[in-house]
Design a protein around this motif. Structure first.
Motif, PDB file in Angstrom:
ATOM      1  N   MET A  11       0.821  -1.180   0.000  1.00  0.00           N
ATOM      2  CA  MET A  11       0.000   0.000   0.000  1.00  0.00           C
ATOM      3  C   MET A  11       0.871   1.252   0.000  1.00  0.00           C
ATOM      4  SD  MET A  11      -2.961   1.157  -0.128  1.00  0.00           S
ATOM      5  CE  MET A  11      -4.478   1.456   0.628  1.00  0.00           C
ATOM      6  N   GLN A  12       1.936   1.197   0.780  1.00  0.00           N
ATOM      7  CA  GLN A  12       2.830   2.348   0.868  1.00  0.00           C
ATOM      8  C   GLN A  12       3.457   2.652  -0.496  1.00  0.00           C
ATOM      9  OE1 GLN A  12       5.864   1.988   3.844  1.00  0.00           O
ATOM     10  NE2 GLN A  12       6.522   4.114   3.641  1.00  0.00           N
ATOM     11  N   ALA A  13       3.797   1.631  -1.253  1.00  0.00           N
ATOM     12  CA  ALA A  13       4.385   1.829  -2.582  1.00  0.00           C
ATOM     13  C   ALA A  13       3.388   2.494  -3.523  1.00  0.00           C
ATOM     14  CB  ALA A  13       4.838   0.489  -3.155  1.00  0.00           C
ATOM     15  N   VAL A  14       2.118   2.103  -3.438  1.00  0.00           N
ATOM     16  CA  VAL A  14       1.075   2.706  -4.273  1.00  0.00           C
ATOM     17  C   VAL A  14       0.922   4.180  -3.922  1.00  0.00           C
ATOM     18  CG1 VAL A  14      -1.389   2.695  -4.804  1.00  0.00           C
ATOM     19  CG2 VAL A  14      -0.150   0.541  -4.645  1.00  0.00           C
ATOM     20  N   VAL A  15       0.873   4.476  -2.627  1.00  0.00           N
ATOM     21  CA  VAL A  15       0.738   5.860  -2.186  1.00  0.00           C
ATOM     22  C   VAL A  15       1.935   6.682  -2.650  1.00  0.00           C
ATOM     23  CG1 VAL A  15       0.662   7.379  -0.164  1.00  0.00           C
ATOM     24  CG2 VAL A  15      -0.750   5.324  -0.224  1.00  0.00           C
ATOM     25  N   CYS A  16       3.117   6.159  -2.490  1.00  0.00           N
ATOM     26  CA  CYS A  16       4.332   6.880  -2.902  1.00  0.00           C
ATOM     27  C   CYS A  16       4.344   7.140  -4.403  1.00  0.00           C
ATOM     28  CB  CYS A  16       5.581   6.103  -2.491  1.00  0.00           C
ATOM     29  SG  CYS A  16       5.905   6.161  -0.722  1.00  0.00           S
ATOM     30  N   SER A  17       3.919   6.167  -5.185  1.00  0.00           N
ATOM     31  CA  SER A  17       3.959   6.329  -6.636  1.00  0.00           C
ATOM     32  C   SER A  17       2.876   7.286  -7.138  1.00  0.00           C
ATOM     33  CB  SER A  17       3.825   4.973  -7.336  1.00  0.00           C
ATOM     34  OG  SER A  17       2.542   4.424  -7.111  1.00  0.00           O
ATOM     35  N   ASN A  18       1.889   7.560  -6.312  1.00  0.00           N
ATOM     36  CA  ASN A  18       0.806   8.471  -6.701  1.00  0.00           C
ATOM     37  C   ASN A  18       0.766   9.735  -5.842  1.00  0.00           C
ATOM     38  OD1 ASN A  18      -0.749   6.933  -8.819  1.00  0.00           O
ATOM     39  ND2 ASN A  18      -0.640   5.414  -7.194  1.00  0.00           N
ATOM     40  N   GLN A  19       1.857  10.023  -5.159  1.00  0.00           N
ATOM     41  CA  GLN A  19       1.899  11.128  -4.204  1.00  0.00           C
ATOM     42  C   GLN A  19       1.536  12.470  -4.845  1.00  0.00           C
ATOM     43  OE1 GLN A  19       2.249  10.601  -0.899  1.00  0.00           O
ATOM     44  NE2 GLN A  19       1.706  12.743  -0.647  1.00  0.00           N
TER      45      GLN A  19
END
Length: 60
Positions: A1-9
């Protein structure tokens, strides 16, 4: 989830900015219209801007 959030920040930040702008505008609108709608008490009120063909109705 953290990777998704980071990639869409950047997109998330843009949405948050728009949300803050909408909230600010909504508060200004509420402040401007509140004095004129207080006389209606608890009645349902519909606000329309511009020409609009309404094909629905609301009953209370």
């Amino acid at each position: 989830m953290q990777a998704v959030v980071c990639s869409n920040q950047k997109d998330i930040e843009a949405v948050e900015l728009h949300a803050r702008q909408f909230e600010k505008t909504a508060r200004k609108f509420e402040k401007a219209i509140k004095p004129s709608i207080n006389k209606y008490g608890e009645h349902n009120i519909q606000v329309s801007i511009g020409k609009k063909n309404i094909d629905w109705q609301c009953e209370a």
